[in-house]
Design an enzyme around this catalytic site. Structure first.
Site, PDB file in Angstrom:
ATOM      1  N   GLY A 196       3.908  -6.578   0.273  1.00 14.94           N
ATOM      2  CA  GLY A 196       2.710  -6.656   1.119  1.00 14.94           C
ATOM      3  C   GLY A 196       2.549  -8.074   1.635  1.00 14.94           C
ATOM      4  O   GLY A 196       1.441  -8.539   1.894  1.00 14.94           O
ATOM      5  N   ALA A 197       3.669  -8.760   1.799  1.00 15.06           N
ATOM      6  CA  ALA A 197       3.670 -10.210   2.091  1.00 15.06           C
ATOM      7  C   ALA A 197       3.028 -10.561   3.432  1.00 15.06           C
ATOM      8  O   ALA A 197       2.553 -11.682   3.614  1.00 15.06           O
ATOM      9  CB  ALA A 197       5.111 -10.731   2.050  1.00 15.06           C
ATOM     10  N   HIS A 232     -22.657  -7.245   0.174  1.00 19.57           N
ATOM     11  CA  HIS A 232     -21.381  -7.419   0.880  1.00 19.57           C
ATOM     12  C   HIS A 232     -21.621  -7.428   2.385  1.00 19.57           C
ATOM     13  O   HIS A 232     -22.675  -7.004   2.854  1.00 19.57           O
ATOM     14  CB  HIS A 232     -20.399  -6.302   0.509  1.00 19.57           C
ATOM     15  CG  HIS A 232     -19.816  -6.464  -0.860  1.00 19.57           C
ATOM     16  ND1 HIS A 232     -20.480  -6.049  -1.998  1.00 19.57           N
ATOM     17  CD2 HIS A 232     -18.652  -7.021  -1.280  1.00 19.57           C
ATOM     18  CE1 HIS A 232     -19.743  -6.342  -3.065  1.00 19.57           C
ATOM     19  NE2 HIS A 232     -18.620  -6.937  -2.659  1.00 19.57           N
ATOM     20  N   MET A 262      -3.915 -10.580   1.806  1.00 17.15           N
ATOM     21  CA  MET A 262      -3.722 -11.071   0.436  1.00 17.15           C
ATOM     22  C   MET A 262      -2.328 -11.649   0.248  1.00 17.15           C
ATOM     23  O   MET A 262      -2.158 -12.682  -0.405  1.00 17.15           O
ATOM     24  CB  MET A 262      -3.959  -9.935  -0.571  1.00 17.15           C
ATOM     25  CG  MET A 262      -5.409  -9.672  -0.886  1.00 17.15           C
ATOM     26  SD  MET A 262      -6.265 -11.114  -1.506  1.00 17.15           S
ATOM     27  CE  MET A 262      -5.332 -11.427  -2.984  1.00 17.15           C
ATOM     28  N   LYS A 265     -18.371  -3.326   5.183  1.00 15.71           N
ATOM     29  CA  LYS A 265     -17.951  -2.581   3.977  1.00 15.71           C
ATOM     30  C   LYS A 265     -18.364  -1.113   4.080  1.00 15.71           C
ATOM     31  O   LYS A 265     -19.481  -0.804   4.473  1.00 15.71           O
ATOM     32  CB  LYS A 265     -18.556  -3.224   2.723  1.00 15.71           C
ATOM     33  CG  LYS A 265     -18.008  -2.630   1.436  1.00 15.71           C
ATOM     34  CD  LYS A 265     -18.310  -3.490   0.233  1.00 15.71           C
ATOM     35  CE  LYS A 265     -17.862  -2.848  -1.066  1.00 15.71           C
ATOM     36  NZ  LYS A 265     -16.426  -2.603  -1.128  1.00 15.71           N
ATOM     37  N   THR A 315      -5.404  -1.397  -4.461  1.00 15.18           N
ATOM     38  CA  THR A 315      -6.443  -0.467  -4.918  1.00 15.18           C
ATOM     39  C   THR A 315      -6.388   0.809  -4.077  1.00 15.18           C
ATOM     40  O   THR A 315      -5.547   0.931  -3.192  1.00 15.18           O
ATOM     41  CB  THR A 315      -7.844  -1.099  -4.784  1.00 15.18           C
ATOM     42  OG1 THR A 315      -8.056  -1.414  -3.401  1.00 15.18           O
ATOM     43  CG2 THR A 315      -7.971  -2.359  -5.609  1.00 15.18           C
TER      44      THR A 315
HETATM   45  P1  NAD Z   1      -3.751  -5.856   4.424  1.00  9.81           P
HETATM   46  O1  NAD Z   1      -3.877  -4.568   5.173  1.00  9.81           O
HETATM   47  O2  NAD Z   1      -4.121  -7.116   5.116  1.00  9.81           O
HETATM   48  O3  NAD Z   1      -2.233  -6.033   3.917  1.00  9.81           O
HETATM   49  C1  NAD Z   1      -1.466  -5.012   3.369  1.00  9.81           C
HETATM   50  C2  NAD Z   1       0.005  -5.318   3.680  1.00  9.81           C
HETATM   51  O4  NAD Z   1       0.815  -4.383   2.981  1.00  9.81           O
HETATM   52  C3  NAD Z   1       0.349  -5.182   5.177  1.00  9.81           C
HETATM   53  O5  NAD Z   1       1.134  -6.283   5.609  1.00  9.81           O
HETATM   54  C4  NAD Z   1       1.109  -3.872   5.238  1.00  9.81           C
HETATM   55  O6  NAD Z   1       2.087  -3.852   6.290  1.00  9.81           O
HETATM   56  C5  NAD Z   1       1.797  -3.868   3.877  1.00  9.81           C
HETATM   57  N1  NAD Z   1       2.197  -2.531   3.442  1.00  9.81           N
HETATM   58  C6  NAD Z   1       1.587  -1.335   3.657  1.00  9.81           C
HETATM   59  N2  NAD Z   1       2.300  -0.344   3.111  1.00  9.81           N
HETATM   60  C7  NAD Z   1       3.385  -0.907   2.547  1.00  9.81           C
HETATM   61  C8  NAD Z   1       4.504  -0.388   1.842  1.00  9.81           C
HETATM   62  N3  NAD Z   1       4.635   0.920   1.626  1.00  9.81           N
HETATM   63  N4  NAD Z   1       5.427  -1.275   1.382  1.00  9.81           N
HETATM   64  C9  NAD Z   1       5.318  -2.589   1.597  1.00  9.81           C
HETATM   65  N5  NAD Z   1       4.277  -3.153   2.273  1.00  9.81           N
HETATM   66  C10 NAD Z   1       3.331  -2.307   2.734  1.00  9.81           C
HETATM   67  O7  NAD Z   1      -4.590  -5.657   3.103  1.00  9.81           O
HETATM   68  P2  NAD Z   1      -5.112  -6.771   2.070  1.00  9.81           P
HETATM   69  O8  NAD Z   1      -6.513  -7.121   2.383  1.00  9.81           O
HETATM   70  O9  NAD Z   1      -4.093  -7.855   1.956  1.00  9.81           O
HETATM   71  O10 NAD Z   1      -5.176  -5.922   0.721  1.00  9.81           O
HETATM   72  C11 NAD Z   1      -4.004  -5.314   0.191  1.00  9.81           C
HETATM   73  C12 NAD Z   1      -4.383  -4.453  -1.013  1.00  9.81           C
HETATM   74  O11 NAD Z   1      -4.917  -5.283  -2.054  1.00  9.81           O
HETATM   75  C13 NAD Z   1      -5.480  -3.413  -0.732  1.00  9.81           C
HETATM   76  O12 NAD Z   1      -5.229  -2.265  -1.491  1.00  9.81           O
HETATM   77  C14 NAD Z   1      -6.742  -4.104  -1.210  1.00  9.81           C
HETATM   78  O13 NAD Z   1      -7.781  -3.218  -1.544  1.00  9.81           O
HETATM   79  C15 NAD Z   1      -6.209  -4.810  -2.425  1.00  9.81           C
HETATM   80  N6  NAD Z   1      -6.987  -5.973  -2.888  1.00  9.81           N
HETATM   81  C16 NAD Z   1      -7.126  -6.086  -4.237  1.00  9.81           C
HETATM   82  C17 NAD Z   1      -7.786  -7.192  -4.781  1.00  9.81           C
HETATM   83  C18 NAD Z   1      -7.864  -7.333  -6.277  1.00  9.81           C
HETATM   84  O14 NAD Z   1      -8.423  -8.328  -6.760  1.00  9.81           O
HETATM   85  N7  NAD Z   1      -7.284  -6.386  -7.030  1.00  9.81           N
HETATM   86  C19 NAD Z   1      -8.310  -8.161  -3.932  1.00  9.81           C
HETATM   87  C20 NAD Z   1      -8.157  -8.013  -2.560  1.00  9.81           C
HETATM   88  C21 NAD Z   1      -7.475  -6.906  -2.049  1.00  9.81           C
END
Ligand code: NAD
Length: 243
Positions: free
Chosen positions: A9-10, A132, A14, A136, A77
């Site tokens: 998810g680079a 929030h 996040m 949201k 999540t």
């Molecule tokens: P985002 O949409 O900005 O980024 C997600 C990235 O993952 C995108 O670049 C997307 O292309 C990539 N992706 C999607 N499907 C994929 C796959 N099958 N394989 C590889 N890469 C894939 O979202 P974000 O805000 O960065 O959040 C990402 C996740 O982290 C969400 O589920 C979010 O709810 C969760 N999150 C968790 C916390 C925590 O503390 N646990 C905090 C923030 C966000």
């Protein structure tokens, strides 16, 4: 030697935050992968997978981790309950930290809330207030839901004890109630207050998030910790030594 990380998810918000902080804090992102990339092709030269992608990717991440016996940090999540049950069984085959919120402050708030609920007892009325940003889509927040769960567990109450807002002739507050209030507006990143109101004093525990970097820092801390653990599923309370 610096921990070698495979970041899934680079390209996401996040993912980019984790990559920036990793460089500043001595971790090496050996592979930064996103949609369509082949995890198995890069895993051998990495110590830990950090995944902040999509819930649809979690099964593949855990399968690759298990096949190569690598540690994992799952930040993604949005898994359905039955989906998560299957994934947790897979996750238990390797050292895995899985947390819905990687903020160190929020995780400490969970521990403090549990302690306060235990010490103060039901003489002190418990209410949870969260705020929030206007975009949201769900309420109460996942973090508020966890805080409520902690209070309900301590007080041996069921979910029917929750009072989502109050309006009209509600009658006097009952000691078995736990109030929940979700405020929405502007660009607030995330604020949570747990209030214990007694007769003559009130304790308020408040956490305010101003920057999503807190989740990235927590995830990197979890990665450093999980790399030397035995297989099993852990959470941030384990990472922070709060259990
Ligand atoms: P985002 O949409 O900005 O980024 C997600 C990235 O993952 C995108 O670049 C997307 O292309 C990539 N992706 C999607 N499907 C994929 C796959 N099958 N394989 C590889 N890469 C894939 O979202 P974000 O805000 O960065 O959040 C990402 C996740 O982290 C969400 O589920 C979010 O709810 C969760 N999150 C968790 C916390 C925590 O503390 N646990 C905090 C923030 C966000």
């Amino acid at each position: 030697m610096a921990l070698q990380i495979l970041l899934n998810g680079a390209k996401g918000r996040m993912g980019q935050t984790i990559a920036r902080l990793a460089g500043e804090t001595g971790f090496i992102i050996r592979a930064g992968l996103d949609v369509g990339d082949d995890l198995a092709a890069h895993i051998a030269r990495c110590d830990v997978i950090i995944d902040f992608s999509s819930h649809q990717a979690t099964a593949k991440v855990l399968e690759v981790a298990a096949a190569h016996q690598k540690a994992v940090v799952i930040g993604t999540t949005g898994h359905a309950a039955d989906e998560k049950k299957h994934l947790l069984a897979l996750a238990a085959q390797v050292p895995c930290v899985w947390a819905g919120n990687y903020s160190v402050g929020v995780n400490l708030l969970y521990a403090l809330t549990q302690r306060a609920a235990r010490v103060l007892g039901s003489d002190y009325d418990a209410e949870v207030i969260e705020m929030h940003h206007r975009f949201k889509k769900d309420a109460p927040s996942g973090t508020a839901a966890r805080l409520l769960e902690i209070i309900l567990e301590e007080r041996k109450l069921g979910a029917d004890a929750l009072r989502h807002g109050r309006s009209g002739i509600t009658g006097e507050r009952q000691p078995t109630e736990v109030g929940v209030h979700a405020l929405r507006g502007g660009d607030v990143v995330g604020e949570h207050t747990v209030m214990f109101a007694g007769l003559g004093e009130r304790l308020e525990l408040t956490h305010k998030a101003t920057d999503r970097a807190i989740f990235a820092r927590g995830a990197l801390r979890a990665a450093a910790w999980v790399a030397s653990q035995q297989p099993g599923v852990y959470d941030m309370q384990d990472v922070l030594g709060l259990k």
